[in-house]
Design an enzyme around this catalytic site. Sequence first.
Site, PDB file in Angstrom:
ATOM      1  N   HIS A   1      82.901 -51.707  26.687  1.00 24.38           N
ATOM      2  CA  HIS A   1      81.543 -51.123  26.519  1.00 24.38           C
ATOM      3  C   HIS A   1      81.337 -49.996  27.412  1.00 24.38           C
ATOM      4  O   HIS A   1      82.238 -49.473  28.086  1.00 24.38           O
ATOM      5  CB  HIS A   1      80.367 -52.320  27.019  1.00 24.38           C
TER       6      HIS A   1
ATOM      7  N   HIS B   1      78.820 -49.070  29.666  1.00 28.33           N
ATOM      8  CA  HIS B   1      78.377 -48.972  31.251  1.00 28.33           C
ATOM      9  C   HIS B   1      78.897 -48.029  32.123  1.00 28.33           C
ATOM     10  O   HIS B   1      80.318 -47.865  31.717  1.00 28.33           O
ATOM     11  CB  HIS B   1      78.085 -50.332  31.696  1.00 28.33           C
TER      12      HIS B   1
ATOM     13  N   ASP C   1      80.375 -47.686  34.791  1.00 23.98           N
ATOM     14  CA  ASP C   1      81.505 -48.170  35.695  1.00 23.98           C
ATOM     15  C   ASP C   1      82.754 -48.470  34.675  1.00 23.98           C
ATOM     16  O   ASP C   1      83.743 -48.846  34.742  1.00 23.98           O
ATOM     17  CB  ASP C   1      81.024 -49.163  36.349  1.00 23.98           C
ATOM     18  N   HIS C   2      82.627 -48.278  33.393  1.00 21.23           N
ATOM     19  CA  HIS C   2      83.668 -48.502  32.254  1.00 21.23           C
ATOM     20  C   HIS C   2      84.130 -47.326  31.639  1.00 21.23           C
ATOM     21  O   HIS C   2      85.020 -47.407  30.686  1.00 21.23           O
ATOM     22  CB  HIS C   2      83.346 -49.684  31.486  1.00 21.23           C
TER      23      HIS C   2
END
Length: 268
Positions: A96, A98, A100-101
Amino acid sequence: MPDTKVYLLDGGSLVIDGYHVYWNKGPAGEVRFPVYSILVEQGDTRMLVDTGFDYDHVMRVLPFEKPMQTKEQTIPGALAKLGLTPKDVGIVFNSHFHFDHCGGNRFFLHAKKFCHRLEVPQACNPEVFEHLGYSDLAFSVEACEARGMTDQIPEGATRENTRFEGVDGDVEILPGVHMIFTPGHSIGHYSMLVKFARRRPMLFTIDCAYTQKSLETLCQAGFHIDPVAGVRSMRRIRALAEEHDAELFYSHDMANWQGYRKAPEFYA
Ligand code: 5PN
Ligand code: ZN
Ligand code: ZN
């Protein structure tokens, strides 16, 4: 099944409140948690699942999450420990978008990129309560333009070389590497099940369950788009773990992370 190696690439850590880790449950207080990426290798074929956070982005937009990331914990730094560069990775799959990814996606303009077909549209037009999650748009020129944040476009990035192939439902991207559609945390969230010739499968919850306690108590993170779907997805992960006798790996569980094998060590 081909010989598969899985490397966990340490991406540093962030801090959020306990009520964000455990929605409506807590307890309150700062929780520091790990962020990592997953490198799947089959011969000369390498796929990276997620790319961690970008330190400068977090310092600019969410400094209250107190990012910690050494040079070795950047994507190029972590790959260098394996004698690799981003060019050695041909496929990137984002669970996904977000921040932090997807923070290291800018290193993969050359790669074939996959995500759920609804994730880029969502990053382009998020719900108001999702703006912080979808704040690092450098992974997609299309998203930067849609949100009026063209200042985030990385050097060399174009619509074409930041294009994603959108997929739907469960998909086997490489032999034995199953992306499992687990919506709820985000609209197009994926978990991952990796099967091996000679070892138990690995089941990565990603953000469907931040921690072991999240899965055991069916308590999802405070960041989500559909909490009912989120619980359904957690139950599905539990059932898959049972069905395949899989070893579970959580996305943001510091205690379990300490016990994981980290690159240059690997699972095979
Ligand atoms: C670590 C973290 N911090 C904030 C958000 C958010 O607003 O949506 C997802 C998310 C995170 O994973
Ligand atoms: Zn997330
Ligand atoms: Zn996350």
